[in-house]
Design a protein around this motif. Structure first.
Motif, PDB file in Angstrom:
ATOM      1  N   SER A  61     -21.583  25.920   1.704  1.00  0.00           N
ATOM      2  CA  SER A  61     -20.570  24.858   1.673  1.00  0.00           C
ATOM      3  C   SER A  61     -21.143  23.529   1.176  1.00  0.00           C
ATOM      4  CB  SER A  61     -19.951  24.671   3.060  1.00  0.00           C
ATOM      5  OG  SER A  61     -20.948  24.326   4.005  1.00  0.00           O
ATOM      6  N   GLN A  62     -22.464  23.434   1.103  1.00  0.00           N
ATOM      7  CA  GLN A  62     -23.116  22.203   0.651  1.00  0.00           C
ATOM      8  C   GLN A  62     -23.632  22.285  -0.785  1.00  0.00           C
ATOM      9  OE1 GLN A  62     -22.983  19.552   2.748  1.00  0.00           O
ATOM     10  NE2 GLN A  62     -21.796  21.014   3.950  1.00  0.00           N
ATOM     11  N   VAL A  63     -23.488  23.454  -1.411  1.00  0.00           N
ATOM     12  CA  VAL A  63     -24.018  23.664  -2.764  1.00  0.00           C
ATOM     13  C   VAL A  63     -22.855  23.856  -3.735  1.00  0.00           C
ATOM     14  CG1 VAL A  63     -25.492  25.102  -4.223  1.00  0.00           C
ATOM     15  CG2 VAL A  63     -26.079  24.761  -1.808  1.00  0.00           C
ATOM     16  N   PRO A  64     -22.702  22.968  -4.720  1.00  0.00           N
ATOM     17  CA  PRO A  64     -21.592  23.120  -5.663  1.00  0.00           C
ATOM     18  C   PRO A  64     -21.736  24.379  -6.517  1.00  0.00           C
ATOM     19  CG  PRO A  64     -22.975  21.243  -6.265  1.00  0.00           C
ATOM     20  CD  PRO A  64     -23.536  21.814  -5.013  1.00  0.00           C
ATOM     21  N   VAL A  65     -20.599  24.854  -6.965  1.00  0.00           N
ATOM     22  CA  VAL A  65     -20.540  26.026  -7.841  1.00  0.00           C
ATOM     23  C   VAL A  65     -19.703  25.632  -9.057  1.00  0.00           C
ATOM     24  CG1 VAL A  65     -18.522  26.990  -6.650  1.00  0.00           C
ATOM     25  CG2 VAL A  65     -20.016  28.503  -7.939  1.00  0.00           C
ATOM     26  N   TYR A  66     -20.039  26.212 -10.207  1.00  0.00           N
ATOM     27  CA  TYR A  66     -19.307  25.879 -11.424  1.00  0.00           C
ATOM     28  C   TYR A  66     -18.153  26.859 -11.635  1.00  0.00           C
ATOM     29  CZ  TYR A  66     -18.125  24.417 -16.062  1.00  0.00           C
ATOM     30  OH  TYR A  66     -17.430  23.939 -17.144  1.00  0.00           O
ATOM     31  N   SER A  67     -16.952  26.327 -11.669  1.00  0.00           N
ATOM     32  CA  SER A  67     -15.754  27.107 -11.977  1.00  0.00           C
ATOM     33  C   SER A  67     -15.407  26.845 -13.437  1.00  0.00           C
ATOM     34  CB  SER A  67     -14.592  26.663 -11.082  1.00  0.00           C
ATOM     35  OG  SER A  67     -13.355  27.104 -11.600  1.00  0.00           O
ATOM     36  N   CYS A  68     -15.270  27.899 -14.225  1.00  0.00           N
ATOM     37  CA  CYS A  68     -14.971  27.685 -15.645  1.00  0.00           C
ATOM     38  C   CYS A  68     -13.611  27.011 -15.833  1.00  0.00           C
ATOM     39  CB  CYS A  68     -15.053  28.995 -16.417  1.00  0.00           C
ATOM     40  SG  CYS A  68     -13.770  30.170 -16.025  1.00  0.00           S
ATOM     41  N   ARG A  69     -12.752  27.072 -14.838  1.00  0.00           N
ATOM     42  CA  ARG A  69     -11.431  26.442 -14.933  1.00  0.00           C
ATOM     43  C   ARG A  69     -11.414  25.017 -14.406  1.00  0.00           C
ATOM     44  NH1 ARG A  69      -7.569  29.070 -11.680  1.00  0.00           N
ATOM     45  NH2 ARG A  69      -5.945  28.423 -13.088  1.00  0.00           N
ATOM     46  N   ARG A  70     -12.267  24.735 -13.385  1.00  0.00           N
ATOM     47  CA  ARG A  70     -12.168  23.446 -12.696  1.00  0.00           C
ATOM     48  C   ARG A  70     -13.437  22.612 -12.720  1.00  0.00           C
ATOM     49  NH1 ARG A  70     -10.188  24.353  -6.974  1.00  0.00           N
ATOM     50  NH2 ARG A  70     -11.500  26.191  -6.953  1.00  0.00           N
ATOM     51  N   GLY A  71     -14.496  23.130 -13.327  1.00  0.00           N
ATOM     52  CA  GLY A  71     -15.756  22.395 -13.342  1.00  0.00           C
ATOM     53  C   GLY A  71     -16.502  22.567 -12.024  1.00  0.00           C
ATOM     54  N   TRP A  72     -17.341  21.613 -11.688  1.00  0.00           N
ATOM     55  CA  TRP A  72     -18.156  21.684 -10.473  1.00  0.00           C
ATOM     56  C   TRP A  72     -17.298  21.425  -9.247  1.00  0.00           C
ATOM     57  CZ3 TRP A  72     -22.766  23.770 -10.426  1.00  0.00           C
ATOM     58  CH2 TRP A  72     -23.495  23.797 -11.611  1.00  0.00           C
ATOM     59  N   ILE A  73     -17.404  22.324  -8.270  1.00  0.00           N
ATOM     60  CA  ILE A  73     -16.620  22.195  -7.041  1.00  0.00           C
ATOM     61  C   ILE A  73     -17.479  22.575  -5.836  1.00  0.00           C
ATOM     62  CG2 ILE A  73     -14.346  22.577  -8.079  1.00  0.00           C
ATOM     63  CD1 ILE A  73     -14.544  25.521  -7.236  1.00  0.00           C
ATOM     64  N   LEU A  74     -17.131  22.012  -4.700  1.00  0.00           N
ATOM     65  CA  LEU A  74     -17.696  22.450  -3.423  1.00  0.00           C
ATOM     66  C   LEU A  74     -16.669  23.364  -2.779  1.00  0.00           C
ATOM     67  CD1 LEU A  74     -19.301  19.266  -1.825  1.00  0.00           C
ATOM     68  CD2 LEU A  74     -20.471  21.355  -2.527  1.00  0.00           C
ATOM     69  N   LEU A  75     -17.124  24.468  -2.234  1.00  0.00           N
ATOM     70  CA  LEU A  75     -16.225  25.423  -1.600  1.00  0.00           C
ATOM     71  C   LEU A  75     -16.225  25.198  -0.098  1.00  0.00           C
ATOM     72  CD1 LEU A  75     -17.289  28.600  -3.591  1.00  0.00           C
ATOM     73  CD2 LEU A  75     -15.425  27.010  -4.089  1.00  0.00           C
ATOM     74  N   ASP A  76     -15.048  25.104   0.481  1.00  0.00           N
ATOM     75  CA  ASP A  76     -14.914  24.919   1.923  1.00  0.00           C
ATOM     76  C   ASP A  76     -15.231  26.204   2.663  1.00  0.00           C
ATOM     77  OD1 ASP A  76     -14.089  22.287   1.679  1.00  0.00           O
ATOM     78  OD2 ASP A  76     -11.969  22.825   1.610  1.00  0.00           O
ATOM     79  N   THR A  77     -15.486  26.051   3.950  1.00  0.00           N
ATOM     80  CA  THR A  77     -15.713  27.227   4.787  1.00  0.00           C
ATOM     81  C   THR A  77     -14.402  27.799   5.298  1.00  0.00           C
ATOM     82  OG1 THR A  77     -16.012  25.825   6.721  1.00  0.00           O
ATOM     83  CG2 THR A  77     -18.001  26.508   5.529  1.00  0.00           C
ATOM     84  N   ASP A  78     -13.305  27.081   5.096  1.00  0.00           N
ATOM     85  CA  ASP A  78     -12.003  27.615   5.535  1.00  0.00           C
ATOM     86  C   ASP A  78     -10.913  27.301   4.535  1.00  0.00           C
ATOM     87  OD1 ASP A  78     -11.771  24.894   5.924  1.00  0.00           O
ATOM     88  OD2 ASP A  78     -11.438  25.025   8.068  1.00  0.00           O
TER      89      ASP A  78
END
Length: 114
Positions: free
Chosen positions: A97-114
């Motif tokens: 939840s603290q490490v951003p991930v790259y979404s090809c549709r939305r760019g860099w995002i942080l993913l929530d735990t819920d």
């Protein structure tokens, strides 16, 4: 502790990218090539007992049915590149939840735990 994400978690993960591969934007349909996978960013073997093991922040939907096809295969065949994009984490990395991930549709995002 279950070795699979809950159905609620999977619904959240699938809806997050509108049933598309986070890496290549391919529409994911079970049973169609190259298939789909619920990929754990921090591997299950590295997270036994970790509360984020099967959380939505650690699971992303990718095309490919195993560790060798589609984007799921690419992630495992190119770990350094995948790690730079947040698709693969090491055991000592911060919680997903603290490490951003790259979404090809939305760019860099942080993913929530819920």
């Amino acid at each position: 502790m279950s070795d699979q994400p809950t159905s609620e978690t999977l619904r959240l993960v699938e809806g997050r990218e509108s049933n598309r591969c986070i890496v290549c934007d391919r529409y994911l349909r079970a049973g169609n090539w190259p298939g789909m996978s619920h990929h754990h960013r921090k591997r299950r073997s590295q997270t036994y007992g970790d509360p984020e093991r099967h959380s939505p922040s650690n699971v992303i939907d990718v095309c490919g049915t195993d560790n060798s096809t589609g984007c799921h295969g690419w992630i495992h065949q190119h770990p350094e590149q995948a790690r730079a994009l947040g698709y693969l984490l090491k055991s000592y990395d911060p919680e997903p939840s603290q490490v951003p991930v790259y979404s090809c549709r939305r760019g860099w995002i942080l993913l929530d735990t819920d």
